[in-house]
Design an enzyme around this catalytic site. Structure first.
Site, mmCIF file in Angstrom:
data_model
loop_
_atom_site.group_PDB
_atom_site.id
_atom_site.type_symbol
_atom_site.label_atom_id
_atom_site.label_comp_id
_atom_site.label_asym_id
_atom_site.label_seq_id
_atom_site.Cartn_x
_atom_site.Cartn_y
_atom_site.Cartn_z
ATOM 1 N N HIS A 74 37.272 6.924 -32.479
ATOM 2 C CA HIS A 74 38.410 6.212 -33.054
ATOM 3 C C HIS A 74 39.618 6.220 -32.122
ATOM 4 O O HIS A 74 40.754 6.071 -32.581
ATOM 5 C CB HIS A 74 38.818 6.836 -34.400
ATOM 6 C CG HIS A 74 37.744 6.805 -35.433
ATOM 7 N ND1 HIS A 74 36.733 7.730 -35.481
ATOM 8 C CD2 HIS A 74 37.522 5.940 -36.456
ATOM 9 C CE1 HIS A 74 35.930 7.447 -36.497
ATOM 10 N NE2 HIS A 74 36.383 6.368 -37.092
ATOM 11 N N GLU A 107 29.334 -5.402 -36.983
ATOM 12 C CA GLU A 107 30.274 -6.003 -36.037
ATOM 13 C C GLU A 107 29.665 -7.189 -35.298
ATOM 14 O O GLU A 107 30.353 -8.188 -35.049
ATOM 15 C CB GLU A 107 30.763 -4.957 -35.040
ATOM 16 C CG GLU A 107 31.804 -3.994 -35.612
ATOM 17 C CD GLU A 107 31.208 -2.960 -36.535
ATOM 18 O OE1 GLU A 107 31.943 -2.417 -37.384
ATOM 19 O OE2 GLU A 107 29.996 -2.697 -36.433
#
Length: 325
Positions: free
Chosen positions: A130, A60
């Protein structure tokens, strides 16, 4: 108009942007042939080639750094962070490079063409890696814009506006609405102004303020409150940074009450900033304390997700408490 769910509207927005401007490039983890873990980039590689829609390594920080470089070179990159929970390794690049690029170069260079997309929020039994809502971290950072749609119509119009905006934008997508939210969406090109809230329902007793998936929650609460004779004014903030102070404060000046609903944890959540500003501007008109209905100050729990979520019943209770103060 076409009937689309929120995910289809996002895909249509990316397709529209890429067709209109060759500088628009989409990339991220699994966004190419696979179309992304939620399929938001489906068919884009087939239409525009692998040089404009492609996979990245699982890094990321690298995705954000690469996006900064592309944007500084004049491209309009749309970088996907597969889940908003994964954005934290990219935090340094976003807050120290993306947000400060224009400022530290004295306006000689900028990364204003950069958009970072990230699915966020709970409601899908995803557990604590998540399901997080990290919008407040980025709202603390000058130089960024933070946008969160709640409907398919908004998703397309706001994403197109974000891609074309002269400032870098963090675009959080409420993933529990990806296929649940369905509505009419123009098939042509259109944008929705960033920084402007939308009044979804007018009322004179209390203002309800939310964004993303929680807009649906407060609308349900408003309907239940109406059955009890309480008329709620419902506002969808849409853009958190910068947020529409005028629309919100005008509503509170009218109703004298405010209930804020957000999914993120309570302490340090963006609701605290909203409360402080409204209190400063509307103090003499407030009929009761501003109330926040939020997630809990715990890691996001999988087994107790329903207890964690600030649902319509918790919101209704807050409405009654505020009106009856």
């Amino acid at each position: 108009m076409a009937q689309m769910n929120l995910l289809q509207a996002l895909n249509n927005a990316l397709d529209t942007a890429m067709a209109a401007d060759e500088r628009v490039i989409c990339f991220g983890e699994d966004v190419g042939q696979f179309g992304g873990v939620f399929r938001a980039t489906s068919h884009l590689r087939d239409r525009y080639g692998q040089h404009r829609c492609f996979n990245t390594p699982l890094t990321e920080q690298g995705i954000a750094g690469f996006a900064n470089g592309l944007a500084a070179s004049g491209y309009r990159p749309v970088a996907e962070i597969q889940f908003a929970d994964y954005i934290f390794p990219a935090f340094d690049q976003i807050v120290n490079e993306t947000a400060k690029f224009r400022y530290r170069t004295g306006n000689e260079f900028n990364v204003g063409g950069l958009t970072i997309r990230a699915p966020y929020g709970g409601g899908i039994s995803g557990g604590h890696y998540h399901s997080q809502s990290p919008e407040e971290y980025f709202c603390h950072t000058p130089g960024l814009k933070v946008v969160i749609p709640s409907t398919p119509y908004q998703a397309k119009g706001l994403l197109l506006a974000a891609i074309r905006d002269p400032d870098p934008v963090i675009f959080f997508e409420p993933k529990r609405l990806y296929r649940a939210a369905v509505g009419d969406v123009p098939e042509g090109d259109y944008t929705i102004d960033l920084g402007r809230a939308e009044v979804l329902r007018e009322g004179g007793d209390v203002t309800l303020l939310a964004w993303g998936a929680q807009v649906e929650t407060v609308q349900k609460a408003a309907e239940l409150a109406a059955e009890k004779g309480i008329e709620c004014e419902v506002i969808d903030l849409r853009t958190l940074l910068p947020w529409d102070v005028e629309t919100v404060t005008n509503s509170v000046l009218k109703t004298g009450r405010l209930v804020i609903n957000h999914e993120a944890t309570r302490t340090g959540g963006f609701g605290a900033e909203l409360s402080a500003t409204v209190q400063e501007k509307c103090f003499l008109y407030l009929e009761s304390p501003i109330c926040r209905v939020t997630g809990l100050d715990t890691p996001f729990p999988m087994a107790h997700e329903r207890e964690y979520m600030p649902d319509h019943l918790k919101t209704l209770s807050a409405i009654e408490e505020t009106v009856n103060f």
